[in-house]
Design a protein around this motif. Sequence first.
Motif, short mmCIF file in Angstrom:
data_model
loop_
_atom_site.label_atom_id
_atom_site.label_comp_id
_atom_site.label_asym_id
_atom_site.label_seq_id
_atom_site.Cartn_x
_atom_site.Cartn_y
_atom_site.Cartn_z
N SER A 82 1.05 -0.77 -0.11
CA SER A 82 -0.06 -0.19 0.11
C SER A 82 0.23 1.62 -0.14
O SER A 82 2.56 1.26 0.28
N PHE A 83 0.63 2.46 0.00
CA PHE A 83 1.08 3.36 -0.10
C PHE A 83 1.84 4.23 1.15
O PHE A 83 0.92 3.36 2.04
N GLY A 84 2.76 4.09 1.36
CA GLY A 84 3.64 4.14 2.35
C GLY A 84 3.35 6.44 2.81
O GLY A 84 2.68 6.73 1.71
N LYS A 85 3.13 6.56 4.40
CA LYS A 85 2.92 7.76 4.31
C LYS A 85 3.62 9.06 4.61
O LYS A 85 4.89 8.52 4.68
N ALA A 86 2.86 10.18 4.95
CA ALA A 86 4.15 11.45 4.32
C ALA A 86 5.37 11.54 5.04
O ALA A 86 6.43 11.44 4.95
N ASP A 87 4.51 11.08 6.62
CA ASP A 87 6.07 10.92 7.32
C ASP A 87 6.94 10.07 7.55
O ASP A 87 8.31 10.28 7.59
N ASP A 88 6.24 8.74 7.50
CA ASP A 88 7.74 7.98 6.79
C ASP A 88 8.15 9.10 5.70
O ASP A 88 9.61 7.81 6.14
N MET A 89 7.88 8.73 4.84
CA MET A 89 8.35 9.05 3.69
C MET A 89 9.40 10.41 4.44
O MET A 89 10.90 10.61 4.29
N ASP A 90 9.69 11.20 5.66
CA ASP A 90 10.07 12.11 5.78
C ASP A 90 11.25 11.61 6.33
O ASP A 90 12.71 12.24 6.25
N ARG A 91 10.95 10.59 7.43
CA ARG A 91 11.49 10.25 8.50
C ARG A 91 12.61 9.53 7.37
O ARG A 91 13.81 9.32 8.23
N LEU A 92 12.53 8.28 6.58
CA LEU A 92 14.06 7.68 6.01
C LEU A 92 14.43 7.99 5.12
O LEU A 92 15.15 8.29 4.61
N LEU A 93 13.44 8.44 4.30
CA LEU A 93 14.07 9.54 2.98
C LEU A 93 14.29 11.16 2.97
O LEU A 93 15.31 11.58 2.25
N GLY A 94 13.49 11.31 4.06
CA GLY A 94 14.00 13.11 4.51
C GLY A 94 13.87 13.67 3.09
O GLY A 94 14.19 15.23 2.90
N ILE A 95 12.06 13.31 2.61
CA ILE A 95 12.11 14.46 1.27
C ILE A 95 10.08 14.45 1.61
O ILE A 95 10.21 13.30 2.56
N THR A 96 9.39 15.39 0.70
CA THR A 96 8.05 15.53 0.80
C THR A 96 7.63 14.70 -0.15
O THR A 96 8.17 14.55 -1.54
N PRO A 97 6.26 14.46 -0.31
CA PRO A 97 5.05 14.18 -1.36
C PRO A 97 5.83 14.79 -3.00
O PRO A 97 5.56 16.01 -1.80
N GLY A 98 5.95 14.80 -4.05
CA GLY A 98 5.59 15.54 -5.04
C GLY A 98 7.34 15.33 -5.52
O GLY A 98 8.14 15.53 -6.17
#
Length: 167
Positions: A82-98
């Motif tokens: 399923s699609f990951g959450k924005a806060d997990d994206m920020d925590r793991l990759l240091g980026i935001t959606p888009g």
Amino acid sequence: MRGEAGLMADLGVLAVPFAAYEHEAVFTVAESDVVNAGIPGAHTKNLFLKDNGGAYWLVTVPSEARVDLKALPTAIGSKRVSFGKADDMDRLLGITPGSVTPLAAINAAPGSITVVLDEGLAAAATVNVHPLRNTGTLGLSGATILDLLRHWGHQPLIASIPVQEPA
């Protein structure tokens, strides 16, 4: 997190050839199509996913691909995604959606996420991806993207990504 400054430093130290483009912010593939018209090479979209086993995946495909999310887990050796959450994206990759890009793996601890590159992109002479922000594009070869991922301690997966047939 090393961020864009670390990315640009690595490109320089490793003498990686690339083309850089600045443009207005883009958040969707449709918005990107206008910008991409003036940029040669393969264009991408990226899926930040989490499987039901808790593993994170960043899947990069051609921008026009309509990924078959039901068939994708088999193709990449995962469980249901399923699609990951924005806060997990920020925590793991240091980026935001888009701003999702395989190059964000520079910020990820090895083993924290699996980066998957579509096999056609892996073989492409020029693949256009964001430099950790959606107001720029870097054109690199698919092989170079794979080399960078390995340089940062990741073991990228090259896969034939299943797509949905046009409706």
